[in-house]
Design an enzyme around this catalytic site. Structure first.
Site, PDB file in Angstrom:
ATOM      1  N   ARG A  21     -30.262 -23.243  40.556  1.00  0.00           N
ATOM      2  CA  ARG A  21     -31.378 -23.172  41.516  1.00  0.00           C
ATOM      3  C   ARG A  21     -30.838 -22.784  42.906  1.00  0.00           C
ATOM      4  O   ARG A  21     -31.015 -21.665  43.353  1.00  0.00           O
ATOM      5  CB  ARG A  21     -32.132 -24.519  41.556  1.00  0.00           C
ATOM      6  CG  ARG A  21     -33.517 -24.423  42.185  1.00  0.00           C
ATOM      7  CD  ARG A  21     -33.514 -24.394  43.687  1.00  0.00           C
ATOM      8  NE  ARG A  21     -32.997 -25.633  44.268  1.00  0.00           N
ATOM      9  CZ  ARG A  21     -32.708 -25.771  45.558  1.00  0.00           C
ATOM     10  NH1 ARG A  21     -32.882 -24.753  46.406  1.00  0.00           N
ATOM     11  NH2 ARG A  21     -32.239 -26.897  46.032  1.00  0.00           N
ATOM     12  N   ASP A  22     -30.117 -23.684  43.545  1.00  0.00           N
ATOM     13  CA  ASP A  22     -29.641 -23.413  44.913  1.00  0.00           C
ATOM     14  C   ASP A  22     -28.667 -22.233  44.899  1.00  0.00           C
ATOM     15  O   ASP A  22     -28.645 -21.417  45.830  1.00  0.00           O
ATOM     16  CB  ASP A  22     -28.945 -24.663  45.473  1.00  0.00           C
ATOM     17  CG  ASP A  22     -29.131 -24.819  46.974  1.00  0.00           C
ATOM     18  OD1 ASP A  22     -29.427 -23.826  47.639  1.00  0.00           O
ATOM     19  OD2 ASP A  22     -28.962 -25.939  47.486  1.00  0.00           O
ATOM     20  N   HIS A 213     -27.015 -34.192  49.589  1.00  0.00           N
ATOM     21  CA  HIS A 213     -26.919 -32.767  49.248  1.00  0.00           C
ATOM     22  C   HIS A 213     -26.254 -32.061  50.430  1.00  0.00           C
ATOM     23  O   HIS A 213     -26.859 -31.917  51.488  1.00  0.00           O
ATOM     24  CB  HIS A 213     -28.356 -32.271  49.009  1.00  0.00           C
ATOM     25  CG  HIS A 213     -28.535 -30.815  48.757  1.00  0.00           C
ATOM     26  ND1 HIS A 213     -28.989 -30.318  47.553  1.00  0.00           N
ATOM     27  CD2 HIS A 213     -28.392 -29.726  49.551  1.00  0.00           C
ATOM     28  CE1 HIS A 213     -29.096 -29.002  47.629  1.00  0.00           C
ATOM     29  NE2 HIS A 213     -28.736 -28.614  48.833  1.00  0.00           N
ATOM     30  N   HIS A 215     -23.936 -28.832  52.134  1.00  0.00           N
ATOM     31  CA  HIS A 215     -23.402 -27.463  52.080  1.00  0.00           C
ATOM     32  C   HIS A 215     -22.099 -27.452  52.875  1.00  0.00           C
ATOM     33  O   HIS A 215     -21.932 -28.228  53.820  1.00  0.00           O
ATOM     34  CB  HIS A 215     -24.408 -26.460  52.656  1.00  0.00           C
ATOM     35  CG  HIS A 215     -25.525 -26.164  51.701  1.00  0.00           C
ATOM     36  ND1 HIS A 215     -25.640 -24.985  51.013  1.00  0.00           N
ATOM     37  CD2 HIS A 215     -26.577 -26.932  51.297  1.00  0.00           C
ATOM     38  CE1 HIS A 215     -26.702 -25.018  50.239  1.00  0.00           C
ATOM     39  NE2 HIS A 215     -27.301 -26.195  50.388  1.00  0.00           N
ATOM     40  N   CYS A 246     -29.464 -21.248  51.493  1.00  0.00           N
ATOM     41  CA  CYS A 246     -30.906 -21.093  51.665  1.00  0.00           C
ATOM     42  C   CYS A 246     -31.215 -19.705  52.219  1.00  0.00           C
ATOM     43  O   CYS A 246     -30.690 -19.325  53.270  1.00  0.00           O
ATOM     44  CB  CYS A 246     -31.437 -22.161  52.617  1.00  0.00           C
ATOM     45  SG  CYS A 246     -33.178 -21.953  52.992  1.00  0.00           S
ATOM     46  N   ASN A 255     -23.247 -24.627  48.602  1.00  0.00           N
ATOM     47  CA  ASN A 255     -23.193 -26.092  48.480  1.00  0.00           C
ATOM     48  C   ASN A 255     -21.733 -26.525  48.353  1.00  0.00           C
ATOM     49  O   ASN A 255     -20.857 -25.724  48.057  1.00  0.00           O
ATOM     50  CB  ASN A 255     -23.907 -26.535  47.193  1.00  0.00           C
ATOM     51  CG  ASN A 255     -25.358 -26.185  47.185  1.00  0.00           C
ATOM     52  OD1 ASN A 255     -25.715 -25.023  47.137  1.00  0.00           O
ATOM     53  ND2 ASN A 255     -26.211 -27.180  47.209  1.00  0.00           N
TER      54      ASN A 255
HETATM   55  N1  COA Z   1     -45.734 -20.153  41.982  1.00  0.00           N
HETATM   56  C1  COA Z   1     -46.184 -18.887  41.762  1.00  0.00           C
HETATM   57  N2  COA Z   1     -46.914 -18.193  42.643  1.00  0.00           N
HETATM   58  C2  COA Z   1     -47.238 -18.810  43.790  1.00  0.00           C
HETATM   59  C3  COA Z   1     -46.819 -20.111  44.068  1.00  0.00           C
HETATM   60  C4  COA Z   1     -46.031 -20.788  43.124  1.00  0.00           C
HETATM   61  N3  COA Z   1     -45.559 -22.010  43.325  1.00  0.00           N
HETATM   62  N4  COA Z   1     -47.283 -20.458  45.282  1.00  0.00           N
HETATM   63  C5  COA Z   1     -47.982 -19.398  45.750  1.00  0.00           C
HETATM   64  N5  COA Z   1     -47.959 -18.408  44.848  1.00  0.00           N
HETATM   65  C6  COA Z   1     -48.580 -17.089  44.960  1.00  0.00           C
HETATM   66  C7  COA Z   1     -50.049 -17.157  45.173  1.00  0.00           C
HETATM   67  O1  COA Z   1     -50.739 -17.237  43.954  1.00  0.00           O
HETATM   68  C8  COA Z   1     -50.319 -15.870  45.902  1.00  0.00           C
HETATM   69  O2  COA Z   1     -50.303 -14.797  44.969  1.00  0.00           O
HETATM   70  P1  COA Z   1     -51.189 -13.463  45.198  1.00  0.00           P
HETATM   71  O3  COA Z   1     -50.640 -12.814  46.438  1.00  0.00           O
HETATM   72  O4  COA Z   1     -50.934 -12.671  43.971  1.00  0.00           O
HETATM   73  O5  COA Z   1     -52.596 -13.956  45.360  1.00  0.00           O
HETATM   74  C9  COA Z   1     -49.100 -15.698  46.768  1.00  0.00           C
HETATM   75  O6  COA Z   1     -48.046 -16.446  46.112  1.00  0.00           O
HETATM   76  C10 COA Z   1     -49.288 -16.222  48.172  1.00  0.00           C
HETATM   77  O7  COA Z   1     -49.822 -17.531  48.097  1.00  0.00           O
HETATM   78  P2  COA Z   1     -49.850 -18.521  49.350  1.00  0.00           P
HETATM   79  O8  COA Z   1     -50.483 -19.792  48.941  1.00  0.00           O
HETATM   80  O9  COA Z   1     -50.421 -17.782  50.537  1.00  0.00           O
HETATM   81  O10 COA Z   1     -48.333 -18.848  49.530  1.00  0.00           O
HETATM   82  P3  COA Z   1     -47.357 -18.349  50.659  1.00  0.00           P
HETATM   83  O11 COA Z   1     -47.187 -16.871  50.644  1.00  0.00           O
HETATM   84  O12 COA Z   1     -47.735 -19.020  51.938  1.00  0.00           O
HETATM   85  O13 COA Z   1     -45.992 -18.988  50.111  1.00  0.00           O
HETATM   86  C11 COA Z   1     -44.644 -20.748  49.189  1.00  0.00           C
HETATM   87  C12 COA Z   1     -45.782 -20.389  50.113  1.00  0.00           C
HETATM   88  C13 COA Z   1     -44.098 -22.099  49.587  1.00  0.00           C
HETATM   89  C14 COA Z   1     -45.162 -20.817  47.782  1.00  0.00           C
HETATM   90  C15 COA Z   1     -43.557 -19.673  49.272  1.00  0.00           C
HETATM   91  O14 COA Z   1     -43.226 -19.449  50.602  1.00  0.00           O
HETATM   92  C16 COA Z   1     -42.317 -20.063  48.521  1.00  0.00           C
HETATM   93  O15 COA Z   1     -42.314 -20.161  47.299  1.00  0.00           O
HETATM   94  N6  COA Z   1     -41.213 -20.241  49.265  1.00  0.00           N
HETATM   95  C17 COA Z   1     -39.925 -20.490  48.675  1.00  0.00           C
HETATM   96  C18 COA Z   1     -39.328 -21.736  49.239  1.00  0.00           C
HETATM   97  C19 COA Z   1     -37.963 -21.939  48.653  1.00  0.00           C
HETATM   98  O16 COA Z   1     -37.797 -22.093  47.462  1.00  0.00           O
HETATM   99  N7  COA Z   1     -36.937 -21.938  49.529  1.00  0.00           N
HETATM  100  C20 COA Z   1     -35.587 -22.123  49.138  1.00  0.00           C
HETATM  101  C21 COA Z   1     -35.281 -23.492  48.667  1.00  0.00           C
HETATM  102  S1  COA Z   1     -35.293 -24.743  49.883  1.00  0.00           S
HETATM  103 ZN    ZN Z   2     -29.168 -26.623  49.444  1.00  0.00          ZN
END
Ligand code: COA
Ligand code: ZN
Length: 314
Positions: A21-22, A213, A215, A246, A255
């Site tokens: 994952r990370d 956790h 890094h 990240c 990490n």
């Molecule tokens: N799984 C799949 N699709 C997702 C989803 C999820 N958990 N959450 C949102 N979506 C999709 C929506 O369905 C939408 O799709 P569309 O454009 O086809 O309609 C699109 O993503 C945007 O949705 P929205 O609710 O506006 O989300 P967002 O763009 O504000 O994104 C997060 C929010 C949190 C879901 C996104 O920023 C994210 O996944 N970030 C990753 C964070 C991460 O893992 N960081 C590293 C680890 S700490």
């Molecule tokens: Zn981390």
């Protein structure tokens, strides 16, 4: 609190692997699903307490982990290992329920700026959304953990105060999480700060499952793990070979390296239950998979019991 040598000998440590994952989330090239599954299956037999398999984030945000369902469905579930996944929102939680997971690892940043960069919302909105995810988890009898990113410092807003961190710990404890992971997302923590945080958190909530956790961004990773263990912490996230980082934190690197941490704790007499040779073999193969050397000092040098032939005397 400092651990004496007699109590070290009995102390069990719980090692939680986060490389798939990370580690994989920040890779530039997509790692094939079958390679992810094969690696997790090997790691599952190496003695881990928990493996963070993938993340059910938006595939647009983290394309490297767009195959989370297929990976969860494809792996062998070895008894005794918990298979957890990162969940940012309700949609992610529903996806995880559809394939069956042992834990929801929710995520939120203690830093407002980092939370907006990573999760595209204010912390308060994250908390409201995650409270609904926790309700859903409770209804499905799935344990929840909250990973509090940037708990010690944020590369955009600076050092995080203990009061600020404890405020979010209080709020998540109040909504019934099983565990809390205190994350040093960009390697800004130092051992004195780690000790203060670990003591405050555990003394207020001794019943919670605490994970640290770290890094190794500034080379303080293992020193911080040692400070945490000396403060009574028994559970650590770490990444095979030290891969990780990240994508939403400038300058973030890997990490702490699992084999280096396990090697250190084993030498000190802790009971990690990890097969270190299996880890080194996995780490070596991971270098081939990603096509570049990993930052694992142990992979380069070998364990301390690896002896070399003495040079010929004239
Ligand atoms: N799984 C799949 N699709 C997702 C989803 C999820 N958990 N959450 C949102 N979506 C999709 C929506 O369905 C939408 O799709 P569309 O454009 O086809 O309609 C699109 O993503 C945007 O949705 P929205 O609710 O506006 O989300 P967002 O763009 O504000 O994104 C997060 C929010 C949190 C879901 C996104 O920023 C994210 O996944 N970030 C990753 C964070 C991460 O893992 N960081 C590293 C680890 S700490
Ligand atoms: Zn981390």
């Amino acid at each position: 609190m400092t651990i004496d040598s007699a109590s070290i000998a009995r102390k069990r440590l719980y090692i939680q692997e986060v490389v798939t994952r990370d580690g994989f989330q920040a890779e530039n090239s997509f790692i094939p699903t079958e390679e992810k599954i094969a690696l997790i299956n090997r790691l599952s037999r190496a003695g881990y307490a928990k493996i963070e398999v993938s993340s059910f984030t938006s595939p647009k945000a983290i394309p490297m982990l767009a195959d989370a369902e297929a990976v969860m469905k494809g792996i062998e579930r070895v008894p005794g290992v918990e298979y957890t996944v990162l969940i940012p929102n309700l949609k992610g939680a529903e996806r995880a329920i559809s394939v069956g997971v042992d834990e929801f690892n929710l995520v939120m940043s203690v830093s407002e700026v980092h939370n907006k960069a990573n999760l595209k919302m204010a912390r308060e909105d994250s908390f409201i959304a995650l409270s609904s995810v926790i309700d859903l988890a409770h209804a499905n009898k799935i344990p929840t953990n909250i990973s509090l990113s940037t708990s010690f410092g944020c590369p955009m807003s600076g050092i995080i105060s203990l009061d600020d961190l404890m405020n979010w710990i209080d709020r998540f404890a109040a909504v019934g999480v099983r565990g809390i992971t205190i994350c040093d997302t960009t390697g800004m923590a130092n051992p004195a700060q780690v000790q203060a945080v670990c003591e405050a958190a555990q003394s207020k909530y001794p019943h919670l499952q605490w994970t640290l956790h770290f890094h190794n961004t500034r080379g303080m990773g293992l020193a911080n793990a040692l400070a945490a263990v000396n403060s009574g912490i028994d559970r650590f996230d770490s990444s095979l070979g030290g891969l990780g980082g990240c994508p939403y934190a400038p300058g973030a690197t890997g990490n702490i390296c699992t084999e280096e941490m396990v090697h250190m704790f084993d030498l000190m007499g802790f009971d990690t239950q990890i097969d270190i040779d299996a880890l080194l073999a996995c780490s070596k193969d991971l270098q081939s998979l990603i096509g570049r050397p990993l930052p694992s000092q142990l992979l380069m040098a070998g364990k301390v019991d690896k002896l070399h032939t003495a040079p010929c005397q004239p």
